[in-house]
Design a protein around this motif. Structure first.
Motif, PDB file in Angstrom:
ATOM      1  N   MET A 106       0.821  -1.207   0.000  1.00 47.63           N
ATOM      2  CA  MET A 106       0.000   0.000   0.000  1.00 47.63           C
ATOM      3  C   MET A 106       0.855   1.257   0.000  1.00 47.63           C
ATOM      4  SD  MET A 106      -3.213  -0.992  -0.009  1.00 47.63           S
ATOM      5  CE  MET A 106      -4.149   0.366   0.682  1.00 47.63           C
ATOM      6  N   ARG A 107       1.906   1.253   0.832  1.00 48.86           N
ATOM      7  CA  ARG A 107       2.769   2.441   0.919  1.00 48.86           C
ATOM      8  C   ARG A 107       3.498   2.704  -0.392  1.00 48.86           C
ATOM      9  NH1 ARG A 107       3.566   1.024   6.671  1.00 48.86           N
ATOM     10  NH2 ARG A 107       5.069  -0.548   6.046  1.00 48.86           N
ATOM     11  N   SER A 108       3.753   1.649  -1.143  1.00 51.70           N
ATOM     12  CA  SER A 108       4.474   1.817  -2.412  1.00 51.70           C
ATOM     13  C   SER A 108       3.544   2.145  -3.579  1.00 51.70           C
ATOM     14  CB  SER A 108       5.272   0.548  -2.728  1.00 51.70           C
ATOM     15  OG  SER A 108       4.401  -0.532  -3.004  1.00 51.70           O
ATOM     16  N   GLY A 109       2.234   2.275  -3.291  1.00 49.56           N
ATOM     17  CA  GLY A 109       1.293   2.699  -4.326  1.00 49.56           C
ATOM     18  C   GLY A 109       0.579   1.579  -5.046  1.00 49.56           C
ATOM     19  N   ASP A 110       0.768   0.328  -4.606  1.00 52.79           N
ATOM     20  CA  ASP A 110       0.067  -0.792  -5.232  1.00 52.79           C
ATOM     21  C   ASP A 110      -1.347  -0.895  -4.664  1.00 52.79           C
ATOM     22  OD1 ASP A 110      -0.369  -2.966  -6.818  1.00 52.79           O
ATOM     23  OD2 ASP A 110       1.263  -4.192  -5.995  1.00 52.79           O
ATOM     24  N   LYS A 111      -2.204  -1.697  -5.286  1.00 53.93           N
ATOM     25  CA  LYS A 111      -3.561  -1.919  -4.806  1.00 53.93           C
ATOM     26  C   LYS A 111      -3.867  -3.399  -4.847  1.00 53.93           C
ATOM     27  CE  LYS A 111      -8.426  -0.755  -5.557  1.00 53.93           C
ATOM     28  NZ  LYS A 111      -9.413  -0.033  -6.376  1.00 53.93           N
ATOM     29  N   ILE A 112      -4.408  -3.909  -3.741  1.00 55.04           N
ATOM     30  CA  ILE A 112      -4.734  -5.332  -3.648  1.00 55.04           C
ATOM     31  C   ILE A 112      -6.110  -5.564  -4.242  1.00 55.04           C
ATOM     32  CG2 ILE A 112      -5.213  -7.199  -2.010  1.00 55.04           C
ATOM     33  CD1 ILE A 112      -3.036  -5.868  -0.226  1.00 55.04           C
ATOM     34  N   THR A 113      -6.166  -6.489  -5.187  1.00 51.58           N
ATOM     35  CA  THR A 113      -7.439  -6.771  -5.861  1.00 51.58           C
ATOM     36  C   THR A 113      -8.111  -8.020  -5.317  1.00 51.58           C
ATOM     37  OG1 THR A 113      -6.205  -7.937  -7.606  1.00 51.58           O
ATOM     38  CG2 THR A 113      -6.732  -5.611  -7.979  1.00 51.58           C
ATOM     39  N   SER A 114      -7.316  -8.990  -4.840  1.00 52.30           N
ATOM     40  CA  SER A 114      -7.935 -10.198  -4.261  1.00 52.30           C
ATOM     41  C   SER A 114      -6.957 -10.860  -3.291  1.00 52.30           C
ATOM     42  CB  SER A 114      -8.333 -11.197  -5.358  1.00 52.30           C
ATOM     43  OG  SER A 114      -7.177 -11.797  -5.910  1.00 52.30           O
ATOM     44  N   ILE A 115      -7.539 -11.584  -2.348  1.00 50.22           N
ATOM     45  CA  ILE A 115      -6.759 -12.362  -1.378  1.00 50.22           C
ATOM     46  C   ILE A 115      -7.397 -13.734  -1.277  1.00 50.22           C
ATOM     47  CG2 ILE A 115      -5.934 -12.540   1.003  1.00 50.22           C
ATOM     48  CD1 ILE A 115      -6.402  -9.517   1.289  1.00 50.22           C
ATOM     49  N   GLN A 116      -6.580 -14.784  -1.404  1.00 52.59           N
ATOM     50  CA  GLN A 116      -7.044 -16.147  -1.146  1.00 52.59           C
ATOM     51  C   GLN A 116      -6.082 -16.743  -0.129  1.00 52.59           C
ATOM     52  OE1 GLN A 116      -6.719 -19.149  -4.275  1.00 52.59           O
ATOM     53  NE2 GLN A 116      -8.752 -19.959  -3.717  1.00 52.59           N
ATOM     54  N   ALA A 117      -6.642 -17.325   0.934  1.00 53.14           N
ATOM     55  CA  ALA A 117      -5.740 -17.715   2.016  1.00 53.14           C
ATOM     56  C   ALA A 117      -6.271 -18.871   2.840  1.00 53.14           C
ATOM     57  CB  ALA A 117      -5.515 -16.513   2.932  1.00 53.14           C
ATOM     58  N   VAL A 118      -5.327 -19.642   3.338  1.00 48.99           N
ATOM     59  CA  VAL A 118      -5.596 -20.586   4.421  1.00 48.99           C
ATOM     60  C   VAL A 118      -4.985 -19.945   5.657  1.00 48.99           C
ATOM     61  CG1 VAL A 118      -5.108 -22.869   5.372  1.00 48.99           C
ATOM     62  CG2 VAL A 118      -5.666 -22.619   2.949  1.00 48.99           C
ATOM     63  N   LEU A 119      -5.837 -19.509   6.583  1.00 46.33           N
ATOM     64  CA  LEU A 119      -5.388 -18.648   7.669  1.00 46.33           C
ATOM     65  C   LEU A 119      -5.476 -19.284   9.048  1.00 46.33           C
ATOM     66  CD1 LEU A 119      -7.020 -15.299   6.475  1.00 46.33           C
ATOM     67  CD2 LEU A 119      -4.592 -15.889   6.459  1.00 46.33           C
ATOM     68  N   SER A 120      -5.879 -20.536   9.088  1.00 46.25           N
ATOM     69  CA  SER A 120      -5.975 -21.199  10.382  1.00 46.25           C
ATOM     70  C   SER A 120      -5.016 -22.370  10.430  1.00 46.25           C
ATOM     71  CB  SER A 120      -7.409 -21.689  10.633  1.00 46.25           C
ATOM     72  OG  SER A 120      -7.457 -22.489  11.795  1.00 46.25           O
ATOM     73  N   GLY A 121      -3.971 -22.222  11.230  1.00 45.81           N
ATOM     74  CA  GLY A 121      -3.050 -23.341  11.438  1.00 45.81           C
ATOM     75  C   GLY A 121      -3.781 -24.514  12.035  1.00 45.81           C
ATOM     76  N   THR A 122      -4.785 -24.237  12.867  1.00 46.24           N
ATOM     77  CA  THR A 122      -5.570 -25.301  13.504  1.00 46.24           C
ATOM     78  C   THR A 122      -6.328 -26.111  12.454  1.00 46.24           C
ATOM     79  OG1 THR A 122      -5.875 -23.913  15.457  1.00 46.24           O
ATOM     80  CG2 THR A 122      -7.394 -25.761  15.172  1.00 46.24           C
ATOM     81  N   LEU A 123      -7.105 -25.412  11.610  1.00 42.14           N
ATOM     82  CA  LEU A 123      -7.906 -26.105  10.603  1.00 42.14           C
ATOM     83  C   LEU A 123      -7.031 -26.804   9.564  1.00 42.14           C
ATOM     84  CD1 LEU A 123     -10.728 -23.464  10.224  1.00 42.14           C
ATOM     85  CD2 LEU A 123     -11.056 -25.843  10.926  1.00 42.14           C
ATOM     86  N   ASN A 124      -5.909 -26.181   9.232  1.00 42.27           N
ATOM     87  CA  ASN A 124      -5.021 -26.829   8.263  1.00 42.27           C
ATOM     88  C   ASN A 124      -4.441 -28.111   8.852  1.00 42.27           C
ATOM     89  OD1 ASN A 124      -3.931 -26.733   5.621  1.00 42.27           O
ATOM     90  ND2 ASN A 124      -1.924 -26.213   6.511  1.00 42.27           N
ATOM     91  N   PHE A 125      -4.045 -28.043  10.133  1.00 40.09           N
ATOM     92  CA  PHE A 125      -3.535 -29.245  10.807  1.00 40.09           C
ATOM     93  C   PHE A 125      -4.604 -30.332  10.829  1.00 40.09           C
ATOM     94  CE2 PHE A 125      -3.094 -31.892  14.551  1.00 40.09           C
ATOM     95  CZ  PHE A 125      -1.749 -32.217  14.556  1.00 40.09           C
ATOM     96  N   VAL A 126      -5.835 -29.931  11.161  1.00 42.70           N
ATOM     97  CA  VAL A 126      -6.929 -30.906  11.267  1.00 42.70           C
ATOM     98  C   VAL A 126      -7.175 -31.594   9.927  1.00 42.70           C
ATOM     99  CG1 VAL A 126      -9.431 -31.146  11.600  1.00 42.70           C
ATOM    100  CG2 VAL A 126      -8.058 -29.845  13.229  1.00 42.70           C
ATOM    101  N   PHE A 127      -7.328 -30.810   8.846  1.00 41.54           N
ATOM    102  CA  PHE A 127      -7.662 -31.421   7.550  1.00 41.54           C
ATOM    103  C   PHE A 127      -6.457 -32.092   6.896  1.00 41.54           C
ATOM    104  CE2 PHE A 127     -11.323 -28.543   7.982  1.00 41.54           C
ATOM    105  CZ  PHE A 127     -12.327 -29.481   7.850  1.00 41.54           C
ATOM    106  N   ASN A 128      -5.255 -31.718   7.265  1.00 42.00           N
ATOM    107  CA  ASN A 128      -4.073 -32.439   6.782  1.00 42.00           C
ATOM    108  C   ASN A 128      -3.947 -33.801   7.454  1.00 42.00           C
ATOM    109  OD1 ASN A 128      -3.091 -30.667   4.881  1.00 42.00           O
ATOM    110  ND2 ASN A 128      -1.828 -29.532   6.343  1.00 42.00           N
ATOM    111  N   ASN A 129      -4.461 -33.915   8.672  1.00 40.56           N
ATOM    112  CA  ASN A 129      -4.305 -35.157   9.436  1.00 40.56           C
ATOM    113  C   ASN A 129      -5.558 -36.041   9.424  1.00 40.56           C
ATOM    114  OD1 ASN A 129      -1.560 -35.188  11.106  1.00 40.56           O
ATOM    115  ND2 ASN A 129      -2.279 -33.066  10.990  1.00 40.56           N
ATOM    116  N   TYR A 130      -6.670 -35.492   8.972  1.00 38.73           N
ATOM    117  CA  TYR A 130      -7.902 -36.294   8.906  1.00 38.73           C
ATOM    118  C   TYR A 130      -7.936 -37.050   7.573  1.00 38.73           C
ATOM    119  CZ  TYR A 130     -12.854 -37.539   9.026  1.00 38.73           C
ATOM    120  OH  TYR A 130     -14.041 -38.235   9.019  1.00 38.73           O
ATOM    121  N   ASP A 131      -7.570 -38.343   7.656  1.00 38.91           N
ATOM    122  CA  ASP A 131      -7.522 -39.174   6.444  1.00 38.91           C
ATOM    123  C   ASP A 131      -8.413 -40.398   6.532  1.00 38.91           C
ATOM    124  OD1 ASP A 131      -6.194 -40.648   8.322  1.00 38.91           O
ATOM    125  OD2 ASP A 131      -4.256 -40.634   7.285  1.00 38.91           O
ATOM    126  N   GLY A 132      -9.206 -40.459   7.607  1.00 37.24           N
ATOM    127  CA  GLY A 132     -10.118 -41.594   7.770  1.00 37.24           C
ATOM    128  C   GLY A 132      -9.592 -42.648   8.714  1.00 37.24           C
TER     129      GLY A 132
END
Length: 813
Positions: free
Chosen positions: A624-650
């Motif tokens: 932002m300070r350098s004059g750019d503009k963010i148009t979209s963000i896609q993210a995995v933002l929960s270490g908890t949920l990522n851990f859960v779904f990485n380890n849930y294999d049945g």
């Protein structure tokens, strides 16, 4: 000839007199010396107290006199051989009988005039000098006692008499021409007028006596012996790192002393400066220390911008203003003449260039008299509304930065005001002489310690910046943070010129403070034994302590702690928050906190709100300070949920995997805060806001994957419900596998809208290869339109979260 003056602490007792005698013997072995002494420590105040009690019809004055008499009798007994004590004990008793007679008269009349005050306070120096002279003669030294009252002549302005130098110099020169003793011992402070009445020379009068004699005799040097090893760069009672000033010019010393440096008083310097006589400040109790040399020569280190900082408390500002002052000659003259007639000393003057107002600083004790006199003097102008009634501001102090080199350096004022401004010290008035030797500012009395330390750090300790940390929350992350601070402090000292000091800690029930720093090995015990705490009590104590470079660190998830942020920011205390409640609260509150930080020259940082130690918010800020503009963000933002779904294999149930995540410290105490997507929604909200979008929490679409029943009851009920709904979770997993995809809980922001929810991720996606508790954020911007900017790494865990908080602390100062 040399002149040596010894203050009250130097002659406080018989043991100290032996040190004085040693110094006098050494100096008199090669030179004739004049020794000037003060009253015994505390005696002058005691005599004044007795007289004031008598004038108030308080019969306790007799007890005070008796105590002072016993002090002097004991002094004689400890100092003189027993064979010589009798006459001197009688001498003490006779003089204290006279003192009691004077106080009896004061008691009867109920009146304590300046003339009587001089008469009674003169006994302090008169007694001490006679007894000390007797001691030197008893030890075989060639010593004579000189009665200063017979040679130092003044006007009749009692308690602060002005010296007639022509008569005084002639009398002293005649005396020393006719008397050739190697040691002349004289009482300081006391003199007489031309009618023979006893007068005194005011504050610092004993030093002044020594200077008068030195100048009259054109002495080789004047030595002021006291209990410190010279003038210092600041008051050591306020600044622990204050340094001795080894060499300083007369004018610099006068400026420092005028604004409160009590080692020496301004009148002392003038006589020896006129005769170019070196003046030394030396320590009676460390005679080999170099001390401070005051002379016409330049300061010791020409590279230093300033030589010292002095401060003067109990100051008031008087402001005279009004449209009738503009272009009218004589207003200032009338003001100062009025104050002069009331014998009110003006410490500092400042006037607006429009001539609409003029402000003077005076001692707070003179305010009532000054206000009354000025309003009377300008009575006609007040009635015609040409001038407003005198405006009075109390509880102020003056800070003065002094140094002859300031006139040749640019940016000194900017450095001074920048340092004060960044620490929330409001400047009420400013004065700078055309000589540029001094910049004086008037501030609130309660800010003195902080202001002096800030300026001392800026001008004398620029190599290390002292930072005071107040940490709220000492659980898993908080404890790791404290460990990192102590283990990394040497690196910060060596490489960033910064020293972090944990000055306060609090948990949910207790708090502890130590301005010098709470040691790592003792913080748990200290906190356990601390006083009861609430967030508001903790904040009040931080504000009351008012230390420079203060940073509040919130390592909790407590909404009540967030309530104190604004109070701290408004006092220029930076806030570093691991707690994401503030940044994800109502947009107006979020913006208000950001503005408060900006308006009060401090910082509000919360990098760990989103990705633990990952530089996600910092990346947005840079874009932002350098004059750019963010148009979209896609993210995995929960270490908890990522851990859960990485380890849930049945192979294990969904409930078992969540329990494992909680056991390893990846979830909140209540895992539903993570699994319900609330935490992720807050994080994408924060990122959108930092990207410049005005988004509220309830505008975020949350696609829940947990059955509604799982959200009911206790945490154990939650685990039981997940077990009952295992088939639901297994179905989600199998559907993803059937499509060759995996499950990820994803946050999306695009076109000003945000949503969070469980998604099936194909192998070609950047989100696919994300393992363990890692987070990932994919930014698309105007500059990163085809190839996105990706930030990826561990997004949970006490160690990395603490390191993210640590990084924010370092950035905040």
């Amino acid at each position: 000839m040399k002149v040596l003056k010894f203050g009250g602490t130097s002659v406080a007792n018989a043991q100290n007199i032996l040190l004085v005698e040693k110094i006098v013997k050494k100096e008199s072995s090669e030179n004739r010396v004049v020794v000037v002494v003060s009253a015994l420590s505390g005696v002058t105040d005691g005599l004044i107290s007795a007289a004031e009690s008598a004038s108030a019809k308080n019969e306790n004055y007799s007890e005070t006199i008796k105590t002072l008499e016993e002090k002097h009798l004991e002094f004689v007994k400890n100092l003189l051989p027993i064979t010589e004590q009798s006459s001197w004990l009688s001498f003490v008793k006779k003089n204290f009988n006279d003192i009691e007679d004077i106080c009896n008269g004061i008691y009867v009349l109920g009146e304590f005039t300046p003339r009587i005050k001089d008469k009674i306070t003169a006994y302090g120096e008169f007694l001490s000098s006679n007894i000390i002279a007797a001691k030197l003669k008893s030890d075989g030294l060639d010593c004579v006692w000189l009665d200063s009252r017979n040679y130092i002549k003044t006007n009749s302005n009692f308690t602060d008499a002005k010296v007639n130098f022509e008569t005084t110099n002639a009398a002293l020169q005649t005396y020393f021409k006719e008397n050739k003793q190697q040691i002349t011992l004289a009482p300081g402070f006391i003199a007489s007028d031309f009618d023979g009445n006893i007068t005194t020379l005011g504050r610092g009068g004993s030093d002044f006596t020594a200077s008068i004699i030195a100048a009259a005799m054109k002495a080789q040097e004047l030595q002021i012996w006291t209990d410190v090893s010279g003038m210092m760069t600041a008051d050591p009672r306020l600044v622990s790192n204050a340094k001795i000033i080894h060499k300083i010019s007369y004018k610099e010393a006068m400026e420092l002393s005028h604004f409160g440096a009590k080692v020496i008083y301004p009148p002392t310097i003038q006589p020896v400066m006129d005769k170019n006589i070196d003046l030394w400040i030396k320590n009676t109790f460390a005679e080999d220390d170099f001390g401070t040399l005051i002379s016409h020569t330049k300061t010791e280190n020409d590279n230093n911008v300033a030589v010292g900082i002095s401060n003067l408390s109990k100051v008031a500002l008087l402001t005279l203003e009004g449209s009738g002052m503009i272009g009218i000659p004589g207003v200032s003259a009338k003001l100062f003449q009025c104050l002069s007639q009331e014998k009110i000393n003006v410490i500092l003057i400042t006037q607006s260039s429009s001539e609409h107002s003029i402000t003077v600083a005076i001692n707070e004790s003179d305010v009532e008299k000054a206000e009354k006199a000025l309003n009377y003097a300008f009575e006609d102008d007040l009635k015609l509304h040409k001038i407003d009634p005198v405006k009075v501001e109390k509880s102020l102090a003056i800070i003065a930065l002094v140094g002859e080199n300031m006139k040749s350096r640019s940016g000194v004022s900017a450095k001074l005001f920048g340092g004060l401004g960044n620490n929330g010290v409001n400047v009420r008035a400013i004065a700078q002489g055309s000589s540029e030797k001094n910049i004086s500012v008037v501030i609130s009395d309660k800010d003195v310690k902080k202001a002096v330390n800030v300026l001392h750090e800026e001008f004398f300790e620029s190599e290390i910046k002292q930072v005071h940390l107040y940490i709220c929350g000492v659980g898993n992350v908080g404890s790791k943070l404290i460990q990192q601070i102590y283990s990394q402090n040497k690196y910060l000292n060596d490489n960033l010129l910064m020293n972090l000091r944990v000055a306060g800690l609090t948990n949910s029930t207790k708090m502890v403070f130590n301005d010098q720093g709470i040691q790592e090995e003792e913080f748990k015990d200290a906190l356990h034994n601390g006083e009861s705490s609430t967030p508001h009590k903790f904040a009040e104590e931080i504000i009351n302590r008012n230390l420079r470079n203060s940073v509040f660190v919130d390592v909790t998830a407590n909404a009540k702690v967030v309530d104190i942020y604004e109070d701290l920011l408004k006092k220029s205390v930076s806030v570093v928050a691991c707690n994401k409640i503030a940044a994800s609260s109502n947009y107006e509150n979020y913006k208000n906190l950001k503005n408060s930080a900006k308006n009060h020259n401090c910082n509000f940082f919360f990098e760990t709100n989103v990705g633990a130690g990952l530089p996600i918010i910092g990346t947005i800020n840079d874009l932002m300070r350098s004059g750019d503009k963010i148009t979209s963000i896609q993210a995995v933002l929960s270490g908890t949920l990522n851990f859960v779904f990485n380890n849930y294999d049945g192979s294990s149930t969904f409930s078992e995997v969540v329990r494992q995540a909680q056991k390893e410290g990846f979830t909140e105490p209540d895992p539903r805060l993570d699994l319900a997507g609330t935490d992720v929604a807050r994080k994408i909200l924060i990122l959108a806001r930092e990207a410049g979008y005005q988004l509220q929490f309830d505008e975020i679409e949350n696609e829940a994957f947990l059955p509604a029943k799982c959200m009911e009851g206790s945490v154990e009920d939650f685990y039981q419900s997940m077990t009952e709904y295992e088939e639901h979770f297994r179905k989600l997993l199998e559907e993803a596998k059937a499509e060759g995809k995996i499950l990820k809980y994803v946050a999306d922001f695009k076109d000003g809208k945000a949503k969070v929810g469980l998604q099936k991720i194909s192998p070609e996606s950047d989100l696919y290869h994300l393992y363990g508790k890692d987070n990932i954020v994919i930014f698309k911007t105007l500059r990163y339109s085809e190839q996105p900017l990706v930030v990826k790494g561990a997004g949970a865990g006490a160690e990395v979260t603490a390191s993210g908080v640590f990084a924010d602390i370092v950035r905040s100062v």
